[in-house]
Design an enzyme around this catalytic site. Structure first.
Site, mmCIF file in Angstrom:
data_model
loop_
_atom_site.group_PDB
_atom_site.id
_atom_site.type_symbol
_atom_site.label_atom_id
_atom_site.label_comp_id
_atom_site.label_asym_id
_atom_site.label_seq_id
_atom_site.Cartn_x
_atom_site.Cartn_y
_atom_site.Cartn_z
ATOM 1 N N LYS A 163 45.156 45.095 29.658
ATOM 2 C CA LYS A 163 44.951 43.626 30.664
ATOM 3 C C LYS A 163 43.119 43.423 29.841
ATOM 4 C CE LYS A 163 45.673 47.040 33.714
ATOM 5 N NZ LYS A 163 45.326 48.242 35.526
ATOM 6 N N GLN B 229 41.227 52.586 36.647
ATOM 7 C CA GLN B 229 42.454 52.662 36.249
ATOM 8 C C GLN B 229 42.469 53.935 37.216
ATOM 9 O OE1 GLN B 229 44.354 51.020 34.595
ATOM 10 N NE2 GLN B 229 46.535 51.764 34.335
ATOM 11 N N ASP C 205 42.022 45.205 42.320
ATOM 12 C CA ASP C 205 43.448 45.710 42.654
ATOM 13 C C ASP C 205 43.749 46.012 44.292
ATOM 14 O OD1 ASP C 205 44.096 46.645 39.765
ATOM 15 O OD2 ASP C 205 42.298 48.741 40.277
HETATM 16 N N1 GUN Z 1 47.778 52.287 37.025
HETATM 17 C C1 GUN Z 1 48.927 52.040 37.479
HETATM 18 N N2 GUN Z 1 48.961 50.487 38.185
HETATM 19 C C2 GUN Z 1 47.564 50.595 38.698
HETATM 20 C C3 GUN Z 1 46.847 49.046 38.681
HETATM 21 O O1 GUN Z 1 47.735 48.248 38.799
HETATM 22 N N3 GUN Z 1 45.894 49.481 38.678
HETATM 23 C C4 GUN Z 1 44.984 50.485 38.426
HETATM 24 N N4 GUN Z 1 43.599 50.206 38.764
HETATM 25 N N5 GUN Z 1 45.892 51.415 37.746
HETATM 26 C C5 GUN Z 1 46.965 51.179 37.420
#
Ligand code: GUN
Length: 315
Positions: A60, A104, A127
């Site tokens: 990311k 996350q 998110d």
């Molecule tokens: N863990 C797995 N997918 C995601 C996501 O899209 N966002 C976040 N913050 N954690 C994740």
């Protein structure tokens, strides 16, 4: 003489579509900065040292850099208390140099995931996991949509797969993926959130296998987000259907000691009957990262507008 008619589904190249979206964003962000705005800023919080989460966050941050988004990762030990994490989030919520915030997932077991998701300011929640954003999506209002469902939406839209009045099966009812994906597909295209007007059936672990097969056989689009390799077989797929595979499972590879990623779909067989199909890897995965960048830019623009209004607001 009779010829065997061979058919092969068109591959939906998620990597290429994600690259295109990121290039479009890079240009828009560059124009935005040239107009005197500061670059968008994304902060990720990573609690603990789960290797998969570390890789996701790293990817990311690399994508952010590539499109002109400034980024920062706050790494915290897995002994971090819920209160300490809430304190960190509160500081970021009040920090005007930060636009997007993500924590996350998963967080360690002693921390309540819902409390954490709700602590992120809805206006910075890239998110889309805060209950305000989830609720707004459920009401067809403008909201921040979670990146993976938004990636599926963009794949379908950019590939020009018809959805109006079509039958869609979503396999998986998770709150972060299956549910919002179903929401985007079934809602009204005339509303603020621009839904896709499909007839959606949601299947899950309690759907009997013979019912799952029947629902799938009737589907123009099958979207699966379960993490069960081989779940969607050729005999479940209508000729010409579009198959979107969100599942990711690591399985042993051909060579000893090697592993590979596979989806929920029996790709080699299903591609012989489907009209369109996403590969794993290289399908939905890259789209998730691209849409997170898109959400971050959207949030930055919206916060910048709010600041101007606050600073020079009406008397
Ligand atoms: N863990 C797995 N997918 C995601 C996501 O899209 N966002 C976040 N913050 N954690 C994740």
């Amino acid at each position: 003489m009779r010829f065997k008619i061979s058919h092969e589904a068109k591959l939906i190249d998620g990597k290429a579509i994600a690259d295109k979206i990121k290039n479009e964003l890079k240009e828009k962000i560059s124009d935005y900065v040239a107009q005197g705005n500061r670059p968008p800023q994304l902060t990720a919080i990573l609690v603990g040292n789960d290797p998969a989460s570390q890789t996701y966050v790293k990817n990311k941050m690399l994508a952010a850099k590539a499109v002109g988004i400034k980024s920062n990762t706050i790494e915290l030990p897995d002994t971090t208390s819920q209160d300490e994490l809430l304190e960190r989030i509160s500081k970021l919520n009040n920090d005007t140099s930060v636009d997007g915030i993500l924590v996350q997932l998963p967080v360690p077991e002693h921390i309540d995931e819902r409390t954490i998701c709700n602590a992120v300011a809805p206006s910075k929640d890239v998110d889309g996991f805060n209950e305000i954003n989830v609720g707004r999506l459920a009401l067809d209002m403008k909201s921040i949509v979670p990146a993976t469902p938004l990636g599926v939406y963009e794949l379908i839209r950019r590939t020009e797969i018809p959805t109006f009045g079509k039958n869609v099966v979503v396999i998986g009812r998770s709150k972060n993926v299956g549910m919002p994906t179903a929401m985007l597909l079934h809602t009204d295209g005339r509303h603020e959130s621009k839904g896709m007007d499909a007839t959606v059936t949601i299947c899950h672990r309690n759907t009997p296998p013979e019912q799952l097969k029947k629902h799938c056989q009737n589907a123009d689009i099958i979207i699966t987000a379960v993490g069960k390799p081989g779940l969607v077989r050729r005999d479940m797929v209508k000729t010409g259907a579009c198959i979107i595979d969100i599942g990711i499972t690591r399985v042993p590879g051909k060579e000893p000691g090697k592993t590979k990623l596979v989806g929920d779909v029996d790709f080699d067989e299903v591609r012989k009957v489907a009209g369109h199909i996403t590969p794993v890897p290289g399908g939905v995965g890259p789209m998730t990262v691209a849409m997170l960048m898109s959400n971050t830019f959207m949030v930055a623009q919206s916060l910048a507008k709010t600041k101007i209004t606050n600073g020079f607001g009406s008397d």
